[in-house]
Design a protein around this motif. Structure first.
Motif, short mmCIF file in Angstrom:
data_model
loop_
_atom_site.label_atom_id
_atom_site.label_comp_id
_atom_site.label_asym_id
_atom_site.label_seq_id
_atom_site.Cartn_x
_atom_site.Cartn_y
_atom_site.Cartn_z
N LEU A 185 63.12 86.76 98.11
CA LEU A 185 63.03 86.53 96.67
C LEU A 185 64.41 86.36 96.04
N ALA A 186 65.38 87.12 96.53
CA ALA A 186 66.73 87.05 95.97
C ALA A 186 67.38 85.70 96.24
N GLY A 187 66.89 84.97 97.24
CA GLY A 187 67.48 83.69 97.58
C GLY A 187 66.94 82.52 96.78
N LEU A 188 65.98 82.77 95.89
CA LEU A 188 65.42 81.69 95.09
C LEU A 188 66.42 81.23 94.03
N THR A 189 66.45 79.93 93.76
CA THR A 189 67.23 79.43 92.64
C THR A 189 66.50 79.79 91.34
N ASP A 190 67.18 79.65 90.22
CA ASP A 190 66.55 79.94 88.93
C ASP A 190 65.31 79.07 88.72
N ARG A 191 65.41 77.79 89.09
CA ARG A 191 64.28 76.89 88.91
C ARG A 191 63.12 77.25 89.83
N GLU A 192 63.44 77.64 91.08
CA GLU A 192 62.38 78.05 92.01
C GLU A 192 61.68 79.30 91.52
N ARG A 193 62.43 80.22 90.97
CA ARG A 193 61.83 81.44 90.43
C ARG A 193 60.93 81.10 89.23
N GLU A 194 61.38 80.15 88.43
CA GLU A 194 60.59 79.70 87.28
C GLU A 194 59.29 79.08 87.74
N VAL A 195 59.35 78.27 88.79
CA VAL A 195 58.15 77.64 89.34
C VAL A 195 57.20 78.69 89.91
N LEU A 196 57.74 79.69 90.59
CA LEU A 196 56.92 80.76 91.14
C LEU A 196 56.17 81.50 90.05
N VAL A 197 56.85 81.79 88.95
CA VAL A 197 56.20 82.48 87.83
C VAL A 197 55.06 81.63 87.28
N LEU A 198 55.27 80.32 87.15
CA LEU A 198 54.23 79.44 86.62
C LEU A 198 53.05 79.34 87.58
N ILE A 199 53.33 79.33 88.88
CA ILE A 199 52.24 79.35 89.87
C ILE A 199 51.40 80.61 89.69
N ALA A 200 52.10 81.74 89.52
CA ALA A 200 51.40 83.01 89.37
C ALA A 200 50.60 83.08 88.08
N ARG A 201 50.96 82.27 87.12
CA ARG A 201 50.21 82.23 85.85
C ARG A 201 49.08 81.22 85.89
N GLY A 202 48.85 80.65 87.08
CA GLY A 202 47.70 79.78 87.25
C GLY A 202 47.94 78.32 86.99
N ARG A 203 49.18 77.89 86.89
CA ARG A 203 49.47 76.48 86.61
C ARG A 203 49.39 75.65 87.88
N SER A 204 48.84 74.46 87.76
CA SER A 204 48.84 73.50 88.86
C SER A 204 50.20 72.81 88.92
N ASN A 205 50.46 72.06 89.99
CA ASN A 205 51.73 71.35 90.08
C ASN A 205 51.91 70.37 88.91
N GLY A 206 50.83 69.69 88.53
CA GLY A 206 50.91 68.76 87.41
C GLY A 206 51.26 69.45 86.11
N GLU A 207 50.64 70.61 85.89
CA GLU A 207 50.93 71.37 84.66
C GLU A 207 52.37 71.89 84.66
N ILE A 208 52.83 72.32 85.83
CA ILE A 208 54.22 72.80 85.93
C ILE A 208 55.19 71.66 85.63
N ALA A 209 54.91 70.48 86.18
CA ALA A 209 55.77 69.33 85.94
C ALA A 209 55.86 69.00 84.45
N GLN A 210 54.71 69.04 83.81
CA GLN A 210 54.67 68.74 82.37
C GLN A 210 55.43 69.79 81.57
N GLU A 211 55.25 71.05 81.93
CA GLU A 211 55.90 72.14 81.20
C GLU A 211 57.42 72.12 81.37
N LEU A 212 57.89 71.77 82.57
CA LEU A 212 59.32 71.78 82.85
C LEU A 212 59.99 70.44 82.57
N GLY A 213 59.19 69.41 82.33
CA GLY A 213 59.75 68.10 82.05
C GLY A 213 60.33 67.42 83.27
#
Length: 219
Positions: A152-180
């Motif tokens: 977990l400590a080796g994740l980049t800030d963006r990877e950690r952000e993506v992990l949080v969004l996955i855990a909140r139930g977002r699909s890849n498409g939704e994550i892409a839209q949210e992060l631009g």
């Protein structure tokens, strides 16, 4: 052709699932097992692509059987089945390596699609149902002694952000839209972070996020 092994201690359930799956041109039931030990043995003998695994069985239950199958045959995909939507056995099965789970009262169409989804290497768990399950059972059972999950400590800030969004139930498409960003960029981030935290799919990634305290139930 996707080869399926059915594991359930009720013969009538196996019969019904066999009829559903064999009616599809791309699916075939190659065997049936009534308990966990037999399931493990048949997995070695028949080498199915997907195992439909009932979690509640006498003797070696579905969780223990899933753990053995995914450890001994890493390429094999297990799709857990449960009578109950909210069930601690479900989270235990995901921890043990199951690629997802479905309730037993699903429609034939949902069962067929679930088998296809896990065969593609994805998780056959509705994201929001998954987060509700993890939030209920994983966080409640987590102890401080578990510590931070490896990698977990080796994740980049963006990877950690993506992990949080996955855990909140977002699909890849939704994550892409949210992060631009593009969906392919999100897919690359997902692949990278999965490797770093040593998980096989979204189901296990959500468990890591909850156990690490990155998200909490209802967040």
């Amino acid at each position: 052709m996707i080869k399926v092994l059915l594991v359930d201690d009720q013969a009538l359930v196996r019969m019904g699932f066999t009829m559903m799956l064999n009616s599809q041109p791309d699916l075939t039931v190659v065997g049936e097992a009534g308990e966990g030990e037999q399931a493990v043995r048949l997995c070695h003998e028949l080498r199915p692509d997907v195992v439909l695994m009932d979690l509640h069985m006498p003797g070696l239950d579905g969780v223990a059987a899933t753990r053995r199958i995914t450890a001994e045959l890493p390429g094999m995909r297990v799709l857990a089945l449960s009578t109950f939507d909210l069930d601690e056995y479900v989270v235990a099965a995901l921890r043990a390596g199951a690629a997802g789970f479905l309730p037993k009262d699903i429609s034939p169409e949902e069962l067929v699609e679930g088998v296809r989804v896990v065969h593609r290497g994805e998780s056959a768990v509705a994201p929001r149902l998954l987060t509700r399950l993890i939030g209920t059972f994983v966080r409640a059972s987590r102890s401080p002694a578990m510590g931070v999950p490896p990698g977990l400590a080796g994740l980049t800030d963006r990877e950690r952000e993506v992990l949080v969004l996955i855990a909140r139930g977002r699909s890849n498409g939704e994550i892409a839209q949210e992060l631009g960003v593009s969906p392919s960029t999100v897919k690359n981030h997902v692949t990278s972070l999965f490797g770093k935290i040593e998980v096989r799919d979204r189901a296990q990634a959500v468990i890591v996020a909850y156990e690490a305290g990155l998200v909490s139930a209802g967040a």
